[in-house]
Design an enzyme around this catalytic site. Structure first.
Site, PDB file in Angstrom:
ATOM      1  CG  ASP A   1      22.723  10.949   1.537  1.00  0.00           C
ATOM      2  OD1 ASP A   1      23.823  10.449   1.208  1.00  0.00           O
ATOM      3  OD2 ASP A   1      21.632  10.409   1.282  1.00  0.00           O
TER       4      ASP A   1
ATOM      5  CE  LYS B   1      11.940  12.053  -0.133  1.00  0.00           C
ATOM      6  NZ  LYS B   1      13.244  12.744  -0.050  1.00  0.00           N
TER       7      LYS B   1
ATOM      8  CG  ASP C   1       6.984   4.311  -1.819  1.00  0.00           C
ATOM      9  OD1 ASP C   1       7.707   3.550  -2.472  1.00  0.00           O
ATOM     10  OD2 ASP C   1       6.462   3.993  -0.733  1.00  0.00           O
ATOM     11  CB  VAL C   2       9.270   9.859  -5.449  1.00  0.00           C
ATOM     12  CG1 VAL C   2       9.065  11.187  -6.179  1.00  0.00           C
ATOM     13  CG2 VAL C   2      10.214  10.061  -4.262  1.00  0.00           C
TER      14      VAL C   2
ATOM     15  CB  VAL D   1       8.769   8.603 -10.731  1.00  0.00           C
ATOM     16  CG1 VAL D   1       7.696   8.930 -11.750  1.00  0.00           C
ATOM     17  CG2 VAL D   1       8.752   9.611  -9.581  1.00  0.00           C
ATOM     18  N   GLY D   2       9.672   6.482  -8.138  1.00  0.00           N
ATOM     19  CA  GLY D   2      10.817   6.079  -7.334  1.00  0.00           C
ATOM     20  C   GLY D   2      10.364   5.450  -6.040  1.00  0.00           C
TER      21      GLY D   2
ATOM     22  N   GLY E   1      12.171   3.894  -2.271  1.00  0.00           N
ATOM     23  CA  GLY E   1      13.363   3.657  -1.471  1.00  0.00           C
ATOM     24  C   GLY E   1      13.009   3.060  -0.126  1.00  0.00           C
ATOM     25  CB  ALA E   2      15.156   2.275   2.772  1.00  0.00           C
ATOM     26  CE1 TYR E   3      14.472   3.782   6.979  1.00  0.00           C
ATOM     27  CE2 TYR E   3      16.248   4.684   5.634  1.00  0.00           C
ATOM     28  CZ  TYR E   3      15.818   3.851   6.654  1.00  0.00           C
ATOM     29  OH  TYR E   3      16.728   3.083   7.341  1.00  0.00           O
TER      30      TYR E   3
END
Length: 475
Positions: free
Chosen positions: A143, A50, A34-35, A27-28, A30-32
């Site tokens: 963040d 995650k 995966d979800v 579902v997602g 990113g750079a660091y």
């Protein structure tokens, strides 16, 4: 920090994970990390897996979420899978939350309607409760932004993505807010606050701060002054503590439940961990954190001596966006970010922030004098004086002047009509913002993460030599 190289295996091939979870879909990404959305086989509960590709980020997120467990406005970590030798990515099992505050804002903008005042207040109260429990445990998130504020189907908001978080001191000893007072002043917060459990081994810093909090009365200024003294006295060298959990023949994989703290490699490991090119081993922080649009001015000027106050600046930007449905300072580069802030608040000077000249890059990068800053009022059209005042208490230069989360929870704004809407009445969108919480890109395809030196976009600059190097003058 460079992105972690692609692994040669997949989460789907890890037997200790697939034995417990049915992986449904990614579902997602990113750079660091995966979800994945997954289903726990034992009880059919849907969770988020995650998979964190960066060892440091995984360490920080697990550490922070263990301290903050049982906090109603912080995402729940059910368990985690940790490879002590770093051969496999850490996998965090989190509660699954389908959407986020960025999607709430985007949907309201798409529909051409403002978010109602009562709804805004309820979102704010939930955010403040989450930030407050972090700060009382001396955790700085670093963040905070709408896409890192997840929202459940029934409207509960929770802070997430603690991969950049730092624990500034031993958690659990900085309870300078009375928990009973906390519960009485959360303005009908529709959840019960519980303390995060505290590790029994007390660090000396924590003990000293505990003595500070036991005084009869203490102001915010005095509290932070004494905190600075304690931090300054600390000469603890954590070099040998930097995530060295492997020892001889111990298993290379730790599968840990947050309810089972025995043999937990993270128990009492609240270290000032190092990051290559970032936070150092003596506890110094890096300024290269957070997402540019929500990054405090001290970070943009290279400060490594900041604290919880950088989260408070981010809150001001988030609250302004809830009011207007537009980012407050949508800079396209770090220099542009500073320029946008100055155009609203005026130049950063010793008059508005005594001591700002000591910031690392203060004398290196300078701007022409802003004669007529527009002020936050112009950025918040059609908002009430109380709403503008709320943002001003956060988006101000001097970190010591920024209101704490608890101070804002006690603000009259939240006890006056219209009152915060019930959580059940909040409008929750069907989908997330479309950006994973670890994505390096912001909304609308702006690359608003990290630093750059794209000076050609800003016209002519004046570079002069100084005794310490050079100075860049921007028009």
């Amino acid at each position: 920090m460079e992105p972690h190289p692609t692994k040669s295996w997949s989460i789907h091939t890890r037997p200790e994970i697939v034995a417990k979870y049915e992986i449904l879909e990614r579902v997602g990404a990113g750079a660091y990390s995966d979800v994945y959305r997954a289903r726990r086989r034992s009880d059919e509960v849907v969770v988020a897996l995650k998979e964190v590709h960066d060892y440091q980020s995984a360490f920080r997120e697990i550490e922070a979420l263990q301290v903050l467990r049982n906090s109603p406005n912080v995402v729940v970590m059910h368990e985690y899978f940790w490879s002590e030798d770093g051969d496999e990515d850490a996998v965090l099992v989190l509660e699954y939350m389908r959407t986020d505050l960025a999607a709430v804002i985007r949907e309201a903008k798409k529909e051409g309607r403002p978010i109602g005042v009562g709804e805004v207040k309820r979102w704010m109260v939930q955010i403040l409760c989450g930030v407050d429990v972090c700060h009382r445990n001396m955790i700085v998130h670093r963040d905070l932004k709408p896409s890192n504020l997840l929202v459940s189907d029934d409207g509960v908001l929770k802070l997430a993505d603690f991969g950049q978080a730092r624990i500034l001191l031993e958690p659990g000893y900085i309870g300078y807010y009375d928990p009973q007072q906390y519960e009485q002043n959360t303005v009908n917060q529709e959840s019960t606050f519980q303390h995060a459990e505290v590790s029994p081994e007390a660090h000396n810093l924590g003990q000293e701060m505990n003595e500070i909090q036991e005084q009869d009365t203490i102001s915010k200024e005095e509290y932070f002054r004494q905190l600075d003294e304690v931090k300054a006295k600390s000469s603890i060298d954590e070099t040998d503590k930097e995530m060295n959990f492997h020892d001889g023949d111990v298993s290379c994989l730790a599968t840990c439940s947050t309810s089972d703290m025995e043999d937990d490699p993270f128990k009492s490991s609240y270290s000032y961990e190092a990051e290559e090119g970032g936070d150092d081993r003596q506890g110094a922080l890096t300024s290269c954190v957070g997402t540019r649009w929500f990054r405090a001015p001290e970070l943009l000027y290279g400060s490594t001596n900041y604290g919880l106050e950088i989260d408070l600046w981010s809150l001001g930007c988030i609250f302004a966006e809830l009011f207007t449905l537009e980012p407050l300072f949508p800079g396209t580069a770090d220099i542009d970010q500073l320029s946008r802030i100055f155009s609203v608040l005026g130049n950063l000077t010793e008059e508005v922030w005594p001591g700002c000249a000591k910031l690392p890059d203060y004398r290196t990068i300078s701007f022409s004098k802003v004669e007529n800053p527009v002020g936050l009022e112009a950025c918040l059209p059609n908002r009430s004086p109380d709403e503008i005042s709320l943002v001003k208490k956060l988006a101000c230069y001097d970190p010591a002047s920024r209101a704490t989360a608890m101070e804002l929870l006690q603000d009259n704004y939240f006890s006056e009509e219209p009152l915060p809407a019930p959580i059940s009445e909040l409008r929750v969108p069907l989908m997330r913002s479309g950006q994973d919480e670890d994505s390096p890109r912001g909304w609308y395809d702006h690359d608003e993460m990290g630093s750059d030196s794209d000076f050609e976009d800003f016209g002519p600059v004046n570079v002069t030599s100084t005794s310490t190097g050079f100075s860049i003058q921007f028009p």
